[in-house]
Design a protein around this motif. Structure first.
Motif, mmCIF file in Angstrom:
data_model
loop_
_atom_site.group_PDB
_atom_site.id
_atom_site.type_symbol
_atom_site.label_atom_id
_atom_site.label_comp_id
_atom_site.label_asym_id
_atom_site.label_seq_id
_atom_site.Cartn_x
_atom_site.Cartn_y
_atom_site.Cartn_z
ATOM 1 N N VAL A 1 0.860 -1.203 0.000
ATOM 2 C CA VAL A 1 0.000 0.000 0.000
ATOM 3 C C VAL A 1 0.893 1.249 0.000
ATOM 4 C CG1 VAL A 1 -1.709 1.333 1.325
ATOM 5 C CG2 VAL A 1 -1.952 -1.156 1.108
ATOM 6 N N ASP A 2 1.901 1.255 0.869
ATOM 7 C CA ASP A 2 2.770 2.438 0.981
ATOM 8 C C ASP A 2 3.482 2.738 -0.339
ATOM 9 O OD1 ASP A 2 2.018 2.646 3.605
ATOM 10 O OD2 ASP A 2 3.884 1.853 4.446
ATOM 11 N N GLN A 3 3.853 1.693 -1.053
ATOM 12 C CA GLN A 3 4.570 1.898 -2.309
ATOM 13 C C GLN A 3 3.633 2.280 -3.442
ATOM 14 O OE1 GLN A 3 7.591 -1.109 -3.943
ATOM 15 N NE2 GLN A 3 5.871 -1.409 -5.331
ATOM 16 N N THR A 4 2.406 1.746 -3.413
ATOM 17 C CA THR A 4 1.541 1.856 -4.587
ATOM 18 C C THR A 4 0.698 3.133 -4.597
ATOM 19 O OG1 THR A 4 1.462 -0.548 -4.557
ATOM 20 C CG2 THR A 4 -0.093 0.531 -5.999
ATOM 21 N N VAL A 5 0.313 3.622 -3.443
ATOM 22 C CA VAL A 5 -0.555 4.809 -3.424
ATOM 23 C C VAL A 5 0.116 6.009 -4.132
ATOM 24 C CG1 VAL A 5 -1.732 6.482 -1.935
ATOM 25 C CG2 VAL A 5 -1.910 4.042 -1.443
ATOM 26 N N PRO A 6 1.393 6.309 -3.862
ATOM 27 C CA PRO A 6 2.008 7.419 -4.608
ATOM 28 C C PRO A 6 2.061 7.167 -6.118
ATOM 29 C CG PRO A 6 3.361 6.803 -2.702
ATOM 30 C CD PRO A 6 2.298 5.760 -2.835
ATOM 31 N N GLN A 7 2.154 5.893 -6.509
ATOM 32 C CA GLN A 7 2.143 5.582 -7.953
ATOM 33 C C GLN A 7 0.769 5.892 -8.544
ATOM 34 O OE1 GLN A 7 3.377 1.454 -8.080
ATOM 35 N NE2 GLN A 7 5.487 1.939 -7.510
ATOM 36 N N ALA A 8 -0.287 5.584 -7.783
ATOM 37 C CA ALA A 8 -1.646 5.914 -8.252
ATOM 38 C C ALA A 8 -1.795 7.435 -8.347
ATOM 39 C CB ALA A 8 -2.691 5.328 -7.300
ATOM 40 N N ASP A 9 -1.256 8.147 -7.350
ATOM 41 C CA ASP A 9 -1.327 9.624 -7.368
ATOM 42 C C ASP A 9 -0.670 10.159 -8.634
ATOM 43 O OD1 ASP A 9 -2.554 9.582 -4.939
ATOM 44 O OD2 ASP A 9 -0.753 10.083 -3.767
ATOM 45 N N PHE A 10 0.490 9.608 -8.985
ATOM 46 C CA PHE A 10 1.212 10.084 -10.172
ATOM 47 C C PHE A 10 0.380 9.864 -11.439
ATOM 48 C CE2 PHE A 10 4.300 9.654 -13.643
ATOM 49 C CZ PHE A 10 4.989 10.861 -13.511
ATOM 50 N N LEU A 11 -0.386 8.765 -11.439
ATOM 51 C CA LEU A 11 -1.240 8.492 -12.602
ATOM 52 C C LEU A 11 -2.485 9.376 -12.598
ATOM 53 C CD1 LEU A 11 -1.195 4.559 -12.621
ATOM 54 C CD2 LEU A 11 0.035 6.075 -14.185
ATOM 55 N N GLY A 12 -2.735 10.033 -11.455
ATOM 56 C CA GLY A 12 -3.969 10.836 -11.334
ATOM 57 C C GLY A 12 -5.175 9.952 -11.082
#
Ligand code: FAQ
Length: 340
Positions: A245-256
């Motif tokens: 979760v910690d790694q993936t949420v910022p990746q989702a943010d970057f994708l918008g």
């Protein structure tokens, strides 16, 4: 029908007092981070636990080819098709390394496949969900391979040598898979309104099943205690899920893209994201065989086995012919030696 508890003979974690001398020596090697190799003495329950986990892992790789295979003929460009085919072939390779690692523990590949086909062995819950749009292929690479890597990196250091070594190469390839998935998501989330909607919908459907990949909560995990003592598991199901979760949420943010969890928020005190409750009834329902695609997935594997019978027979006949030819050549050389 599709999943049964495999009895590994373990009811609770064994302590040194419960152990005969050879098992104490075995545990001391594990505690000293010395790898266990196939010919070393090992407790029967360790061997059976590894067979259960490694064969489940191998089956997951092979069954995991099916949802992606659904999109080979419909990939949007030739380049995407070539990449997808390479990824699916990698998954087949991972299955083969893992079946080979399990074979070193004294079970045959035929037996493992028979267990899968009869519903006696599990494979990952995640592969029982359908791939409805091209964005699902991006999401599988991004989230499913992402979760797989998170779980598998610690396995490169697990106590059983053949499993740990197989994991090193698998993790390198999974890392490419994760990036190709993210690249698809990047293209779609920067694309047309329709593509953006597909990306959003795919994340909404795959997020929670991806979190379930890590298995039940630590409190509910039956095997974790002993598997941790044997260093088969180096991090717990919940620890790995939190890292994901910690790694993936910022990746989702970057994708918008918005992760479909209203309870998700950064917690300054813990330095981690808090997230909402997982619907464990869905997880248990899927591993019992009642997910959207369980029956199709298993039937596809059984059909592949049946339809491949002639290939196995031809390969065996060819191997026997070669062995007979080699035996004749040896006999002829020996004969010449005697007459010379
Ligand atoms: N699905 O006590 P625990 C991939 C079962 S590879 C189904 O916590 P354990 C690559 C568990 O077996 C993905 N069943 O068990 C790819 C046990 O039942 P049993 C696969 C699950 O073993 C990407 C029961 O629940 N990876 O994705 C699941 O200590 C893209 C109690 O659970 C691996 O297999 C589940 N999600 O911990 C391919 C990694 N979770 O056997 C194509 C290796 C739990 O007593 C495309 N495995 N269960 O009947 C592991 O690390 C562990 O086995 C866990 C479960 C963490 C999965």
């Amino acid at each position: 029908m599709y999943a049964q508890m495999v009895d590994t003979g373990l009811k609770e974690v064994r302590t040194a007092d419960d152990m005969p001398p050879e098992e104490r020596a075995f545990q001391a090697r594990i505690d000293a981070d010395i790898k266990i190799e196939p010919k070393d003495w090992m407790p029967e329950a360790y061997r059976r636990t590894l067979i259960r986990q490694i064969s489940q892992h191998a089956h997951s790789e092979i069954v995991g080819m099916l949802p992606e295979g659904n999109w080979v003929t419909r990939a949007p460009t030739l380049k995407r098709k070539a990449i997808l085919m390479a990824k699916i072939q990698d998954e087949a390779g991972h299955g083969l390394y893992l079946y080979s690692a399990a074979e070193t523990l004294g079970i045959s590949r035929d037996q493992m496949l028979a267990d899968l086909h009869a519903g006696r062995a599990k494979y990952s819950s995640i592969f029982n969900y359908p791939t409805l749009t091209w964005a699902d292929i991006g999401t599988i690479g991004w989230l499913v391979d992402g979760a797989a890597i998170m779980n598998q990196i610690p396995l490169c250091r697990c106590s059983y040598g053949p499993y740990a070594r197989a994991m090193v190469r698998i993790c390198k390839e999974e890392s490419f898979h994760q990036r190709q998935g993210y690249d698809i998501m990047l293209a779609m989330s920067r694309g047309t309104d329709e593509q953006q909607a597909m990306a959003k919908d795919a994340l909404a459907r795959w997020w929670w099943p991806s979190l379930m990949m890590f298995g039940p909560s630590d409190a509910a995990s039956v095997h974790s205690g002993q598997s941790a003592a044997w260093k088969i598991k180096l991090l717990s199901n919940d620890e790995l899920r939190q890292r994901f979760v910690d790694q993936t949420v910022p990746q989702a943010d970057f994708l918008g893209l918005t992760v479909p969890d209203p309870a998700l928020r950064w917690n300054d005190e813990t330095g981690h994201y808090d997230f909402g409750a997982i619907d464990w009834s869905e997880f248990h329902n899927v591993i019992k065989g009642n997910g959207p695609c369980n029956r199709d997935r298993l039937q596809a594997r059984v059909n592949a086995w049946d339809e491949g019978a002639w290939v196995r027979e031809a390969a065996m006949a060819h191997a026997e012919k070669r062995a007979a030819g080699a035996a004749r050549a040896v006999a002829s050389i020996q004969q010449q030696g005697r007459t010379a």
